[in-house]
Design a protein around this motif. Sequence first.
Motif, PDB file in Angstrom:
ATOM      1  N   MET A   1      27.660   5.652 -27.520  1.00 26.31           N
ATOM      2  CA  MET A   1      26.708   4.565 -27.570  1.00 26.31           C
ATOM      3  C   MET A   1      26.158   4.481 -28.991  1.00 26.31           C
ATOM      4  N   ARG A   2      26.053   3.246 -29.515  1.00 23.46           N
ATOM      5  CA  ARG A   2      25.464   3.049 -30.844  1.00 23.46           C
ATOM      6  C   ARG A   2      23.951   2.925 -30.716  1.00 23.46           C
ATOM      7  N   LEU A   3      23.279   3.547 -31.671  1.00 26.39           N
ATOM      8  CA  LEU A   3      21.820   3.514 -31.710  1.00 26.39           C
ATOM      9  C   LEU A   3      21.358   2.956 -33.046  1.00 26.39           C
ATOM     10  N   VAL A   4      20.117   2.476 -33.031  1.00 28.95           N
ATOM     11  CA  VAL A   4      19.434   2.023 -34.239  1.00 28.95           C
ATOM     12  C   VAL A   4      18.145   2.817 -34.336  1.00 28.95           C
ATOM     13  N   ALA A   5      17.865   3.345 -35.514  1.00 29.13           N
ATOM     14  CA  ALA A   5      16.584   3.996 -35.768  1.00 29.13           C
ATOM     15  C   ALA A   5      15.920   3.274 -36.932  1.00 29.13           C
ATOM     16  N   ASP A  35      24.952   3.945 -41.271  1.00 32.92           N
ATOM     17  CA  ASP A  35      24.831   2.643 -41.924  1.00 32.92           C
ATOM     18  C   ASP A  35      23.349   2.430 -42.200  1.00 32.92           C
ATOM     19  N   CYS A  36      22.982   2.169 -43.452  1.00 31.97           N
ATOM     20  CA  CYS A  36      21.577   2.112 -43.846  1.00 31.97           C
ATOM     21  C   CYS A  36      21.201   0.780 -44.457  1.00 31.97           C
ATOM     22  N   MET A  44      16.216   1.023 -41.885  1.00 33.52           N
ATOM     23  CA  MET A  44      16.914   0.926 -40.611  1.00 33.52           C
ATOM     24  C   MET A  44      18.263   1.612 -40.771  1.00 33.52           C
ATOM     25  N   VAL A  45      18.602   2.463 -39.803  1.00 31.10           N
ATOM     26  CA  VAL A  45      19.894   3.147 -39.827  1.00 31.10           C
ATOM     27  C   VAL A  45      20.591   2.935 -38.492  1.00 31.10           C
ATOM     28  N   ARG A  46      21.913   2.852 -38.553  1.00 36.31           N
ATOM     29  CA  ARG A  46      22.720   2.644 -37.342  1.00 36.31           C
ATOM     30  C   ARG A  46      23.849   3.658 -37.320  1.00 36.31           C
ATOM     31  N   GLY A  47      24.219   4.029 -36.097  1.00 32.24           N
ATOM     32  CA  GLY A  47      25.364   4.909 -35.944  1.00 32.24           C
ATOM     33  C   GLY A  47      25.549   5.306 -34.499  1.00 32.24           C
ATOM     34  N   GLU A  48      26.656   5.963 -34.257  1.00 36.98           N
ATOM     35  CA  GLU A  48      26.899   6.481 -32.915  1.00 36.98           C
ATOM     36  C   GLU A  48      25.851   7.547 -32.592  1.00 36.98           C
ATOM     37  N   GLN A  49      25.505   7.630 -31.328  1.00 45.65           N
ATOM     38  CA  GLN A  49      24.475   8.569 -30.874  1.00 45.65           C
ATOM     39  C   GLN A  49      24.752   9.979 -31.365  1.00 45.65           C
ATOM     40  N   VAL A  75      13.569   4.497 -32.079  1.00 45.36           N
ATOM     41  CA  VAL A  75      15.006   4.583 -31.809  1.00 45.36           C
ATOM     42  C   VAL A  75      15.300   3.736 -30.580  1.00 45.36           C
ATOM     43  N   ARG A  76      16.380   2.943 -30.673  1.00 48.66           N
ATOM     44  CA  ARG A  76      16.780   2.106 -29.541  1.00 48.66           C
ATOM     45  C   ARG A  76      18.293   1.948 -29.541  1.00 48.66           C
ATOM     46  N   ARG A  77      18.812   1.435 -28.437  1.00 45.67           N
ATOM     47  CA  ARG A  77      20.228   1.102 -28.375  1.00 45.67           C
ATOM     48  C   ARG A  77      20.490  -0.081 -29.292  1.00 45.67           C
ATOM     49  N   ASP A  78      21.646  -0.042 -29.941  1.00 47.38           N
ATOM     50  CA  ASP A  78      22.049  -1.153 -30.792  1.00 47.38           C
ATOM     51  C   ASP A  78      22.479  -2.314 -29.914  1.00 47.38           C
TER      52      ASP A  78
END
Length: 79
Positions: A1-5, A35-36, A44-49, A75-78
Amino acid sequence: MRLVAEFTTEPFEVDGAPPAHATEALRAAQEAGLDCEFGPLGTMVRGEQELLLPALPKVLDAAFAGGATQVTLQVRRDA
């Protein structure tokens, strides 16, 4: 699952270059392979959990080592 922090480091410094606590936190996220998106009020950063969650303690450590007095994190799901 991809997340966003999304995280914001404080204290805010609006004049001049971004403060060390913000740039060091960004560097830690980049080194973790996330990914920043660096912005004036936060990052904001994104990536796999499996990649993002273990990187968060390193990001927090880097922010506080760089002089942060507070870090706000979401932190949330992308989508």
